[in-house]
Design a protein around this motif. Structure first.
Motif, PDB file in Angstrom:
ATOM      1  N   ALA B 106      12.189 -74.623  56.577  1.00  0.00           N
ATOM      2  CA  ALA B 106      11.160 -73.636  56.232  1.00  0.00           C
ATOM      3  C   ALA B 106      11.403 -72.322  56.962  1.00  0.00           C
ATOM      4  CB  ALA B 106       9.785 -74.199  56.560  1.00  0.00           C
ATOM      5  N   LEU B 109      14.567 -70.617  55.397  1.00  0.00           N
ATOM      6  CA  LEU B 109      14.434 -70.126  54.021  1.00  0.00           C
ATOM      7  C   LEU B 109      13.439 -68.977  53.903  1.00  0.00           C
ATOM      8  CD1 LEU B 109      14.536 -73.286  51.730  1.00  0.00           C
ATOM      9  CD2 LEU B 109      16.329 -71.628  52.203  1.00  0.00           C
ATOM     10  N   LEU B 110      12.454 -68.970  54.762  1.00  0.00           N
ATOM     11  CA  LEU B 110      11.406 -67.955  54.616  1.00  0.00           C
ATOM     12  C   LEU B 110      11.719 -66.666  55.378  1.00  0.00           C
ATOM     13  CD1 LEU B 110       8.291 -70.279  54.781  1.00  0.00           C
ATOM     14  CD2 LEU B 110       9.156 -69.028  52.803  1.00  0.00           C
ATOM     15  N   TYR B 174      16.912 -65.119  50.014  1.00  0.00           N
ATOM     16  CA  TYR B 174      16.282 -66.277  50.665  1.00  0.00           C
ATOM     17  C   TYR B 174      17.040 -67.586  50.395  1.00  0.00           C
ATOM     18  CZ  TYR B 174      12.125 -63.311  51.182  1.00  0.00           C
ATOM     19  OH  TYR B 174      11.259 -62.309  51.495  1.00  0.00           O
TER      20      TYR B 174
END
Lengths: 133, 769
Positions: B106, B109-110, B174
């Motif tokens: 997370a 990717l963010l 991303y």
């Protein structure tokens, strides 16, 4: 897990958190991340070209101009070429639109003069897209 | 989108199925070995994916072939290991690993791509691969675009990024970073493999998190190069310490990834290789002999690195521009040398690693230990890496100050991690050999009260009768705590052979077989007690019943008695001594205790059918309710004296009035017999010739859980976890004293007490429960 093991791990975790977060601006970055960056990232993550907001503003304008005119190859002005942040980012961001010294499409800052024979086709903020013979 | 992203995980895992196919699928392995195998599987998957794209060129082809291979290899591996796919022994490490992976993914990717190198090199190459449809000469590498796109850099992460974008169908800033998330499992598994040595684990976490820092998520490869170099050194140390071929393959896989990440991966190769050669030449390394399959498979992860070297030359990609010519002027310039030393060797992470290393070395010295050869491997590799890095900075044409400012701090992290891994390897050796004892002491000091309360809470459920002075109940007399130690697979012990029946001092066997600690130190370790430390006894599921059972299956027994008169006289003495010496407890372990508990009275019949119950000396059931005494007696051999047991039971019934209402009825058969002389029936005479030797001790085994207490009439066994050593019934069930203080023999000058004296003793000597 025995208490002493747990304490050791917790102490190590705290020490590492302190180590990571020692420079005070790191915490400010965390606040910014959770307050602004994260919501925007969640909105962009599933979108094509999402995240291009990270590029410098002139580069974002250049990308809009190149894509808007269906350009396949381009060249940049000497002033752009001497600004590594701009020239490098436009190469990465515009790909697969390739930089080509022989291309008729010419990107320049609006404050710059265009080469002889080149005609300005479009302008976005401080960036101009010109067509050269 | 989520489906596409989710497919990446089984794809990589399936591609890496080869190690799982080559290594023997052992029925019982420890988690640490499982973690190493998984690390090998994952790194092999990454390397094979990389090699496939380099070989086949085009994304659809490479991904198609890869998917087919992943399906075939993955299914084959799952089939081969199908018996291990059930409920893990402990969910905790897997849950922690999954949580860390999810969190890391997370975070990665963010965060959109922003770092210069990440955008300009790795993910620019990934974008080229995606838009070019593959990694070929036409992809666009080598065009000298922008400010040095480093087209000669390895392509493992760009390949993963391009594949991710291909599967998703578009490029953004991303999703291609999923390539980074796919690199996370190996360091997570490597760190989790150290959870039995928590101090080492803390250093490893520091090495894998705090040293790479932002380079774990910003898309630059320096952080991952560092942690994969560290993981490779760690797995290599595991293998050299004899922890199996899974460690070798995990090390090979990690090295394959190292070579696919960054040019500095070659420096890691040189550093580890030189260190290895040096230590081997000095005779400091003992190379385990790997299985032929593992040996053949080990070079496979390096295929991508080799193929990329070939392709670079075929495509004429430019190099980095290192030259000895540039080095000479700098080597003669003290200022330049100081700049390089300050930039590389005095980097804050290198210094922090050195301080930790020195601390560990000091600790080892204080404990009288030395750095193990495997710790030296990482240590030398770290120093060699840093020295080569200094040389590389000296040999580059670019401005030295600019180079050091932009690169030194990043690339030095691999050296820092190698130094920390050296500390990890050295410290864990210390933890495995020395701290289990200290750890057990600490644990007992810190949690002794809780532990004992926990045990006593179970005992209290037996009934108030346990407090009666004539009755010895439970297992808490001179409790022997059994600490967990050396829990790695290769150090797994055969519990039944550990201590049981071997010696009179279980501590003698500590280092070799089990770690034993007591709350009060050695002086309290004179137990005739079979101590069984069962964590989460209620969680022992039927699926676990095939594991090692605890204890001895057979009682000490009375040999054929030749002299009836001697037997009659001997019997009370034996009984008396037994009471004096504390309880001689037997836990007769078998693998199906829980089943028998569940089936109730039918358990006896079932037990007779189960493999471990079919001992040569076991007698058939007697057609009545099974109880503890009966169960013990059932294990007596042909020459065991059954009548002795009967008499003792009768005695206990006779003493029942003394116990009062507080006696738990179901414990009567478990209570040891009284010690008064009893007249023997005449018909027993012919069966009592010879010399009485040993009595069958009779005490019921305490239960670690409470759920089964209601079925105390059934036999009560405890299934030990495999790594819990069991101190068997000492082979000293005899008339000798074994150092117990205050026995009636002491009081009476070594003579057997009179009945009145014994009665007094029984009234005053409260059993320690």
């Amino acid at each position: 897990m025995p208490v002493w093991q747990r304490r050791t791990l917790v102490a190590a975790a705290i020490a590492e958190l302190l180590y990571i977060g020692h420079p005070h601006h790191q915490w400010a970055r965390l606040r910014t991340y959770f307050g602004q960056t994260l919501p925007r990232s969640l909105a962009e993550i599933g979108q094509p070209r999402g995240g291009e907001r990270m590029l410098p503003l002139p580069v974002q304008d250049m990308l809009t101009l190149l894509r808007g005119h269906g350009v396949a190859g381009y060249r940049v002005s000497p002033r752009i070429a001497h600004e590594p942040l701009i020239s490098q980012r436009i190469v990465e961001g515009a790909w697969p639109i390739r930089p080509d010294p022989a291309a008729p499409w010419y990107l320049a800052f609006a404050a710059e003069g265009l080469p002889v024979g080149c005609q300005s086709l479009d302008r976005r903020m401080d960036v101009v897209l010109a067509r050269c013979p | 989108l989520l489906a596409a992203l989710s497919l990446a995980w089984p794809y990589i895992a399936g591609l890496g199925g080869l190690p799982a196919l080559v290594l023997p699928a052992q029925a019982r392995r420890q988690d640490a070995a499982d973690l190493r195998l998984l690390a090998a599987v994952w790194s092999f998957g990454l390397c094979l994916d990389y090699a496939l794209l380099l070989l086949l060129g085009w994304l659809p082809v490479a991904l198609g072939v890869g998917a087919g291979l992943a399906l075939a290899l993955g299914l084959a591996a799952v089939w081969r290991w199908r018996h291990r796919l059930g409920r893990p022994r402990s969910w905790r490490p897997w849950l922690i690993a999954a949580a860390l992976l999810l969190l890391g993914t997370a975070v990665i990717l963010l965060d959109p791509l922003d770092d210069w190198d990440a955008r300009s090199i790795w993910f620019f190459h990934g974008k080229m691969i995606f838009f070019g449809g593959g990694l070929t000469e036409a992809t666009g590498l080598g065009l000298r675009l922008g400010y040095g796109d480093h087209s000669e850099y390895p392509m493992l992460v760009p390949a993963l990024a391009g594949e991710t974008a291909f599967v998703v169908g578009f490029w953004n800033e991303y999703l291609p970073k999923l390539a980074l998330a796919l690199l996370l499992p190996v360091p997570i598994l490597a760190a989790l493999g150290l959870r039995d040595t928590p101090r080492s684990m803390a250093i490893a976490i520091f090495a894998f998190v705090a040293v790479p820092e932002v380079y774990l998520s910003n898309g630059s490869m320096d952080g991952y190069l560092a942690i994969y170099a560290g993981a490779a050194a760690l797995f290599l140390a595991d293998w050299l310490e004899g922890r199996g071929d899974a460690a070798l393959l995990a090390a090979a896989g990690a090295l394959g990834v190292v070579g696919g990440l960054k040019l500095e991966g070659q420096v890691v190769y040189i550093a580890l290789g030189l260190s290895f050669i040096l230590l081997a030449a000095l005779g400091r390394l003992k190379l385990p002999r790997p299985r032929i399959g593992a040996l053949l498979l080990a070079p496979l992860p390096l295929a991508g690195y080799v193929i990329w070297q070939v392709l670079q030359r075929r495509w004429g990609l430019p190099g980095e521009g290192f030259s000895v010519i540039h080095a000479w002027p700098r080597l003669g310039d003290p200022l330049a040398l100081w700049q390089i030393a300050r930039g590389v060797l005095l980097d804050e992470r290198v210094v922090a690693s050195m301080l930790i290393l020195v601390s560990v070395a000091g600790l080892l010295r204080r404990r009288g230990k030395r750095f193990s050869s495997t710790a030296w491997l990482a240590l030398l590799a770290g120093f060699i890496y840093l020295l080569i890095l200094c040389a590389a900075f000296a040999m580059r044409q670019a401005d030295l100050t600019w180079q050091l400012d932009t690169a030194a701090s990043r690339v030095a992290r691999s050296g820092a991690v190698l130094l920390l891994i050296s500390a990890v390897v050295a410290l864990r050796a210390l933890e495995r050999t020395q701290w289990p004892r200290d750890g057990a002491s600490d644990r007992l000091q810190l949690g002794a009260a809780g532990k004992l309360l926990e045990m006593r809470a179970a005992e209290l459920c037996i009934g108030e009768g346990m407090g009666h002075p004539r009755v010895l109940l439970g297992l808490l007399d001179k409790p022997a705590a059994v600490a967990r130690a050396c829990q790695d697979t290769e150090e797994a012990l055969i519990v039944d052979n550990a201590v049981a029946g071997r010696g009179e001092q279980p501590l003698q066997h500590r280092l070799r077989e089990a770690d034993v600690a007591t709350p009060a130190g050695r002086q309290r370790v004179t137990p005739d007690i079979l101590a069984v430390d069962v964590d989460d006894a209620l969680g022992v599921a039927p699926g676990d019943l095939q594991r090692i059972a605890a204890g001895k299956r057979h009682m000490t027994r009375i040999e054929q008695q030749a002299d009836r008169g001697a037997a009659i006289l001997q019997q009370p003495v034996d009984v008396l001594c037994r009471l004096d010496h504390g309880p001689h407890v037997v836990v007769h372990g078998h693998a199906h205790a829980a089943v028998e508990h569940m089936v109730g009275d039918g358990g006896e019949a079932l037990a007779e059918l189960l493999p471990l119950r079919r001992g040569g000396e076991a007698r058939p059931g007697r057609g009545r309710r099974p109880d503890i005494v009966d169960d013990l007696a059932r294990r007596l051999g042909e020459d065991h004296d059954r009548r002795t047991q009967r008499l003792q039971e009768v005695e206990m019934l006779a003493h029942g009035g003394d116990l009062g209402l507080g006696v738990a009825g179901q414990q009567l058969r478990a209570v040891p017999a009284g010690d008064q002389r009893q007249a023997l029936r005449l018909e027993q005479g012919p069966e009592l010739p010879g010399v009485a030797r040993e009595f069958a001790p009779e005490l019921d085994a305490a239960e670690a859980g409470k759920a089964d207490l209601g079925q105390a009439l059934l036999e009560r066994d405890e299934v030990a976890q495999p790594m819990h050593a069991v101190i068997g019934p000492a082979d000293r069930v005899d008339a000798k004293l074994h150092g117990h203080v205050g026995s009636p023999r002491d009081w009476s000058g070594g003579k057997a007490l009179s009945p009145a004296g014994r009665a007094h003793h029984q009234r005053t000597a409260r059993p320690k429960v």
